[in-house]
Design a protein around this motif. Sequence first.
Motif, PDB file in Angstrom:
ATOM      1  N   ARG A  12       0.885  -1.046  -0.067  1.00 39.05           N
ATOM      2  CA  ARG A  12      -0.093  -0.075  -0.136  1.00 39.05           C
ATOM      3  C   ARG A  12       0.796   1.222   0.116  1.00 39.05           C
ATOM      4  O   ARG A  12       0.726   2.259  -0.600  1.00 39.05           O
ATOM      5  CB  ARG A  12      -0.828  -0.125   1.125  1.00 39.05           C
ATOM      6  CG  ARG A  12      -1.766   1.345   1.370  1.00 39.05           C
ATOM      7  CD  ARG A  12      -2.651   1.177   2.616  1.00 39.05           C
ATOM      8  NE  ARG A  12      -3.427   2.311   2.862  1.00 39.05           N
ATOM      9  CZ  ARG A  12      -2.873   3.281   3.636  1.00 39.05           C
ATOM     10  NH1 ARG A  12      -1.556   3.092   4.279  1.00 39.05           N
ATOM     11  NH2 ARG A  12      -3.439   4.367   3.833  1.00 39.05           N
ATOM     12  N   ASP A  13       1.818   1.287   0.707  1.00 38.63           N
ATOM     13  CA  ASP A  13       2.720   2.558   0.886  1.00 38.63           C
ATOM     14  C   ASP A  13       3.443   2.682  -0.417  1.00 38.63           C
ATOM     15  O   ASP A  13       3.506   3.926  -0.877  1.00 38.63           O
ATOM     16  CB  ASP A  13       3.835   2.052   1.933  1.00 38.63           C
ATOM     17  CG  ASP A  13       3.260   2.264   3.647  1.00 38.63           C
ATOM     18  OD1 ASP A  13       2.155   2.998   3.483  1.00 38.63           O
ATOM     19  OD2 ASP A  13       3.834   1.734   4.407  1.00 38.63           O
ATOM     20  N   ILE A  16       0.721   4.629  -2.980  1.00 38.70           N
ATOM     21  CA  ILE A  16       0.614   5.780  -2.488  1.00 38.70           C
ATOM     22  C   ILE A  16       1.940   6.496  -2.890  1.00 38.70           C
ATOM     23  O   ILE A  16       1.789   7.675  -3.628  1.00 38.70           O
ATOM     24  CB  ILE A  16       0.451   5.953  -0.947  1.00 38.70           C
ATOM     25  CG1 ILE A  16      -0.808   5.432  -0.836  1.00 38.70           C
ATOM     26  CG2 ILE A  16       0.602   7.523  -0.554  1.00 38.70           C
ATOM     27  CD1 ILE A  16      -1.238   5.252   1.153  1.00 38.70           C
ATOM     28  N   ARG A  20       1.701   9.636  -5.531  1.00 39.90           N
ATOM     29  CA  ARG A  20       2.229  11.108  -5.079  1.00 39.90           C
ATOM     30  C   ARG A  20       3.292  11.450  -6.143  1.00 39.90           C
ATOM     31  O   ARG A  20       3.186  12.761  -6.399  1.00 39.90           O
ATOM     32  CB  ARG A  20       2.570  10.955  -3.657  1.00 39.90           C
ATOM     33  CG  ARG A  20       1.674  10.903  -2.555  1.00 39.90           C
ATOM     34  CD  ARG A  20       1.943  10.711  -1.259  1.00 39.90           C
ATOM     35  NE  ARG A  20       0.812  10.641  -0.377  1.00 39.90           N
ATOM     36  CZ  ARG A  20       1.244  10.410   0.782  1.00 39.90           C
ATOM     37  NH1 ARG A  20       2.365   9.908   1.418  1.00 39.90           N
ATOM     38  NH2 ARG A  20       0.185  10.249   1.860  1.00 39.90           N
ATOM     39  N   ASP A  27      -1.613  15.006  -3.159  1.00 39.88           N
ATOM     40  CA  ASP A  27      -1.653  14.080  -2.183  1.00 39.88           C
ATOM     41  C   ASP A  27      -2.406  12.737  -2.361  1.00 39.88           C
ATOM     42  O   ASP A  27      -3.117  12.895  -3.477  1.00 39.88           O
ATOM     43  CB  ASP A  27      -1.962  14.419  -0.799  1.00 39.88           C
ATOM     44  CG  ASP A  27      -1.758  13.718   0.465  1.00 39.88           C
ATOM     45  OD1 ASP A  27      -0.827  12.839   0.225  1.00 39.88           O
ATOM     46  OD2 ASP A  27      -2.239  13.987   1.783  1.00 39.88           O
ATOM     47  N   ALA A  28      -1.983  11.426  -1.797  1.00 45.53           N
ATOM     48  CA  ALA A  28      -3.020  10.495  -2.303  1.00 45.53           C
ATOM     49  C   ALA A  28      -2.999   9.508  -1.034  1.00 45.53           C
ATOM     50  O   ALA A  28      -2.199   9.419  -0.038  1.00 45.53           O
ATOM     51  CB  ALA A  28      -2.096   9.776  -3.414  1.00 45.53           C
ATOM     52  N   ASP A  29      -3.910   8.747  -0.918  1.00 41.40           N
ATOM     53  CA  ASP A  29      -4.258   7.669   0.208  1.00 41.40           C
ATOM     54  C   ASP A  29      -5.105   6.554  -0.336  1.00 41.40           C
ATOM     55  O   ASP A  29      -5.702   6.851  -1.570  1.00 41.40           O
ATOM     56  CB  ASP A  29      -4.871   8.380   1.221  1.00 41.40           C
ATOM     57  CG  ASP A  29      -4.654   7.601   2.590  1.00 41.40           C
ATOM     58  OD1 ASP A  29      -3.957   6.464   2.503  1.00 41.40           O
ATOM     59  OD2 ASP A  29      -5.125   8.152   3.532  1.00 41.40           O
ATOM     60  N   VAL A  30      -5.359   5.446   0.278  1.00 37.72           N
ATOM     61  CA  VAL A  30      -5.900   4.292  -0.042  1.00 37.72           C
ATOM     62  C   VAL A  30      -6.787   3.997   0.846  1.00 37.72           C
ATOM     63  O   VAL A  30      -6.520   3.624   2.036  1.00 37.72           O
ATOM     64  CB  VAL A  30      -4.958   3.199  -0.725  1.00 37.72           C
ATOM     65  CG1 VAL A  30      -5.885   2.007  -0.684  1.00 37.72           C
ATOM     66  CG2 VAL A  30      -4.049   3.395  -1.864  1.00 37.72           C
ATOM     67  N   LEU A  40      -8.760   4.458  -4.125  1.00 41.05           N
ATOM     68  CA  LEU A  40      -7.652   5.382  -4.102  1.00 41.05           C
ATOM     69  C   LEU A  40      -8.255   6.972  -4.093  1.00 41.05           C
ATOM     70  O   LEU A  40      -9.049   7.216  -5.071  1.00 41.05           O
ATOM     71  CB  LEU A  40      -6.827   5.226  -5.260  1.00 41.05           C
ATOM     72  CG  LEU A  40      -5.617   6.240  -5.802  1.00 41.05           C
ATOM     73  CD1 LEU A  40      -4.539   6.429  -4.600  1.00 41.05           C
ATOM     74  CD2 LEU A  40      -5.172   6.145  -6.929  1.00 41.05           C
ATOM     75  N   ILE A  42      -7.374  10.912  -4.406  1.00 40.68           N
ATOM     76  CA  ILE A  42      -6.212  11.605  -4.850  1.00 40.68           C
ATOM     77  C   ILE A  42      -6.482  13.199  -4.604  1.00 40.68           C
ATOM     78  O   ILE A  42      -7.657  13.372  -4.869  1.00 40.68           O
ATOM     79  CB  ILE A  42      -5.633  11.419  -6.305  1.00 40.68           C
ATOM     80  CG1 ILE A  42      -6.826  11.558  -7.406  1.00 40.68           C
ATOM     81  CG2 ILE A  42      -5.068  10.035  -6.375  1.00 40.68           C
ATOM     82  CD1 ILE A  42      -6.499  11.409  -8.766  1.00 40.68           C
TER      83      ILE A  42
END
Length: 225
Positions: A12-13, A16, A20, A27-30, A40, A42
């Motif tokens: 996952r990291d 991301i 990014r 920024d981004a995250d899951v 996802l 963004i």
Amino acid sequence: MPRAKKKPPLDRDAVIAAVRAVPGIADADVDPDGRGPGRLRISLVPGHDEAEVAEEVGRVLREQFGLGVDDEAVVVEDAEIRPARSTAVSAPADLLPRPSIDRMHIESAGETTTAVITIGLGDRTEVGEATDATDEPGVCRAVAAATLLAVDQLADGVATFTLDRVDIAQTGADRTAVVAVSMLRGDERTSLTGAAVVRDDPRQAVIRACLDAVNRRLGLLLAGR
């Protein structure tokens, strides 16, 4: 018969970090969903084209991680702005309270776009949310409607503001967001209009056009005039 090798779990990291690094991503995250890699999210740098950024994100996910991008379940477009609020005054009319943009959050999934707009006034902030189609007219309607819902809350019941129409018009070399708004106070209806030149992002221009239409009236209402 040899056993098939197990596919290693998705990092996952790493996903991301790779997203990014895409130009235009702030920024981004899951968000895990329990059924797959997850959704996802963004955040876009203002002024970048969402479609182009989403296409590049999809390419990165396919080439680096072998992930297919499902527009309905994986990619969510999220644009955020936090402009500084102006404190300068040049005339007595400017002393009236005027709302300003605090945050714009746009999510697109499938054929639906949801706009969540935060408007500030002094020390207060209020949030409006509206949903419409994913094409430009639909996004503009959602943004305008959400903006006016936030303004309604700032008005504290003194008046309500409803969207009649929003357009992005070509005016010479520029594009301009134009809105028509109805202000309702009891049985009284007042038609208001506002406009704002599109700089980088038409959605931000729609918010500015809405505020252009209502800010003076809202200031007078809150001042008790």
